[in-house]
Every structure is written in C-alpha cells, then in structure tokens.
Design an enzyme around this catalytic site. Structure first.
Site, PDB file in Angstrom:
ATOM      1  N   SER A  14       4.274   2.994   8.183  1.00 56.06           N
ATOM      2  CA  SER A  14       3.757   3.864   7.128  1.00 56.06           C
ATOM      3  C   SER A  14       4.004   5.318   7.503  1.00 56.06           C
ATOM      4  CB  SER A  14       2.261   3.607   6.946  1.00 56.06           C
ATOM      5  OG  SER A  14       1.757   4.441   5.929  1.00 56.06           O
ATOM      6  N   HIS A  39       7.166   2.316   4.516  1.00 56.72           N
ATOM      7  CA  HIS A  39       6.119   2.295   3.492  1.00 56.72           C
ATOM      8  C   HIS A  39       5.769   3.743   3.156  1.00 56.72           C
ATOM      9  CE1 HIS A  39       2.675   0.456   1.376  1.00 56.72           C
ATOM     10  NE2 HIS A  39       1.947   1.465   1.833  1.00 56.72           N
ATOM     11  N   ASP A  41       3.331   6.173   0.895  1.00 55.38           N
ATOM     12  CA  ASP A  41       2.105   6.262   0.114  1.00 55.38           C
ATOM     13  C   ASP A  41       2.130   7.485  -0.794  1.00 55.38           C
ATOM     14  OD1 ASP A  41       0.568   4.025   1.040  1.00 55.38           O
ATOM     15  OD2 ASP A  41       0.312   5.059   2.946  1.00 55.38           O
ATOM     16  N   MET A  43      -0.006   9.562  -3.319  1.00 54.63           N
ATOM     17  CA  MET A  43      -1.398   9.757  -3.745  1.00 54.63           C
ATOM     18  C   MET A  43      -1.493  11.003  -4.615  1.00 54.63           C
ATOM     19  SD  MET A  43      -3.428   8.990  -0.196  1.00 54.63           S
ATOM     20  CE  MET A  43      -2.800   7.815   1.006  1.00 54.63           C
ATOM     21  N   HIS A  72       4.077   2.765  -2.509  1.00 52.74           N
ATOM     22  CA  HIS A  72       2.732   2.344  -2.918  1.00 52.74           C
ATOM     23  C   HIS A  72       2.093   3.507  -3.684  1.00 52.74           C
ATOM     24  CE1 HIS A  72      -1.620   1.351  -1.348  1.00 52.74           C
ATOM     25  NE2 HIS A  72      -1.491   1.134  -2.644  1.00 52.74           N
ATOM     26  N   MET A  74      -0.794   5.193  -5.343  1.00 56.71           N
ATOM     27  CA  MET A  74      -2.241   5.306  -5.502  1.00 56.71           C
ATOM     28  C   MET A  74      -2.483   6.445  -6.475  1.00 56.71           C
ATOM     29  SD  MET A  74      -3.385   4.633  -1.586  1.00 56.71           S
ATOM     30  CE  MET A  74      -1.837   4.645  -0.716  1.00 56.71           C
ATOM     31  N   MET A 146      -5.427  -4.214   0.285  1.00 53.22           N
ATOM     32  CA  MET A 146      -5.814  -3.085   1.131  1.00 53.22           C
ATOM     33  C   MET A 146      -6.880  -3.531   2.127  1.00 53.22           C
ATOM     34  SD  MET A 146      -3.946  -0.523   0.328  1.00 53.22           S
ATOM     35  CE  MET A 146      -4.805   0.697   1.354  1.00 53.22           C
ATOM     36  N   ASP A 180      -2.423  -3.592   4.310  1.00 54.17           N
ATOM     37  CA  ASP A 180      -2.249  -2.173   4.637  1.00 54.17           C
ATOM     38  C   ASP A 180      -3.587  -1.576   5.029  1.00 54.17           C
ATOM     39  OD1 ASP A 180      -1.678   0.536   4.715  1.00 54.17           O
ATOM     40  OD2 ASP A 180      -1.126   0.706   2.600  1.00 54.17           O
TER      41      ASP A 180
END
Length: 230
Positions: A14, A39, A41, A43, A72, A74, A146, A180
């Site tokens: 990540s 990975h 993220d 956000m 991913h 979010m 998660m 994750d």
C-alpha cells in the site's frame, strides 16, 4: 485447516505507507516487475476523514511503474471518477458499497467500470456485513474486507473481521477476496486461513529492511493456508 480455495495469492504493498516524496522509486522498490501489484488509496476527505491523491498522481506514477494498479476509492461519489481512473492507468477500480445509494446504483457503477476496461471490486467497512456485497457477487472481480476503519494508515488489525472473510469465501470459492489494514507477517496466517488471497500491506512492507522477504513470506502463507499447498 483453513478455507481451502484455488485463487492465487497477490500481495499488494500500500503506497500510502511509503516515502511519498519518492513515490516512483518506492513503487519500484516493492513492485519491480510486471507481475507485481501496488495498492493505491484514493480518499476524498468526505467519505473518510482524510485526503490522499487523485488521478493526476496515479497517472504520473503509471509512467514509471509496470505494476498492476489496484485502486481503492474511499470516496462519496465513485461513479464520477471512473473515466479519470481509467485514463490514469487503474487496472482494478474498487468502490465502497456504503457509497452507493442502492443496489441499482451499485450495479450500474460496476457496468460503467467494466465498460471502461477495468476490473471491478466492492469494499466493505468493518461495520458492514458480508451480505452487503452479495448482490454484486456475480458481477465483481474482487470483494475487499477492511480490517481497519478506513481513512488512516497504521491502525491495528481487527481479527474479528475474519468470520466475514470466511462467509464470503464459503459463498464465492472462485472470488478474489482482499483484506486491507494492519496486516503483516505476524497475522498473515490468520488472514490466509480465513480465505483471503489478495493481501494489502503497508507499514509491514515499507518498514521492513527487506520488503521482498516480507512479500514472499505472506505469499507463501496464502499458498499453504489458503491453497493447501505443502
């Protein structure tokens, strides 16, 4: 003996846990070849109380990396980012089930993701039951459970999420199931026995003196505890 399945392992460092001032070199340090994964993220400061990066950063990184980009999202409005993420080089677009108003919206989003040429995943926050993913189970490539409350890195792994993983694995033997949050060599066996095969790891990989050794250890655990290999 855990939930034996035939889905191959993927270990996904990540990038939120890396030295962000050297994103490209950090990505290549942990995922140097075409068969490797990272990975990412995304956000938005609204769906989760933190801001990270968007498509422009991913697009720049793509020019320097051969890895599979597992993105991913979010974010509160995942549908508005499908085109941008495709153009940026995302391979997997995972949205949160909690971010869609209803099943119809979720299914339309999956269709949009697939039509853009990406794989589609659906993610579950810790308080969301496994059953929330079931309407999409035959449509998605991945279900993400998660194992921390999403928003910030460095949190402790929630072992009480493992029954959720087991429930999904029992229902979908051929599904890629991702976990994750707070995962490393110390708890990988627990996760692998529950049936997860896509393992996101942040601090445990980037803080290691030898990231490839940590990645190898975790991959082997999925093979032994998940695939039943000797």
């Amino acid at each position: 003996q855990g939930m034996v399945h035939s889905r191959p392992p993927a270990i996904l460092p990540s990038l939120l846990a890396c030295d962000l001032s050297n994103l490209a070199s950090e990505a290549n340090r942990v995922a140097p070849t075409e068969g490797d994964y990272v990975h990412l993220d995304v956000m938005d400061g609204h769906f989760v109380p933190n801001l990270t990066w968007g498509a422009p950063v991913i697009q720049c990184l793509k020019k320097h990396s051969k890895a599979f980009f597992d993105v991913h999202l979010m974010v509160s409005k995942p549908a508005q980012w499908v085109g941008d993420m495709k153009d940026a080089g995302a391979h997997m677009f995972t949205f949160h089930v909690e971010a869609v108003a209803d099943e119809g919206e979720g299914k339309a989003l999956i269709k949009q993701i697939k039509e853009a040429g990406m794989k589609a995943g659906v993610a579950l926050k810790p308080n969301t039951p496994a059953s929330a993913a079931f309407p999409y189970g035959d449509l998605v490539d991945l279900i993400l459970v998660m194992t921390v409350e999403p928003g910030f890195g460095g949190q402790s792994f929630m072992a009480d999420m493992m029954p959720k993983v087991q429930e999904i694995r029992a229902k979908y033997p051929e599904m890629d199931i991702e976990v994750d949050g707070g995962i490393g060599p110390g708890n990988i066996d627990t996760v692998a026995k529950a049936g997860a095969n896509w393992i996101v790891a942040g601090s445990s990989v980037f803080k290691a003196s030898d990231p490839s050794e940590v990645i190898g250890t975790m991959r082997r655990s999925v093979e032994v505890n998940g695939n039943g290999k000797a």
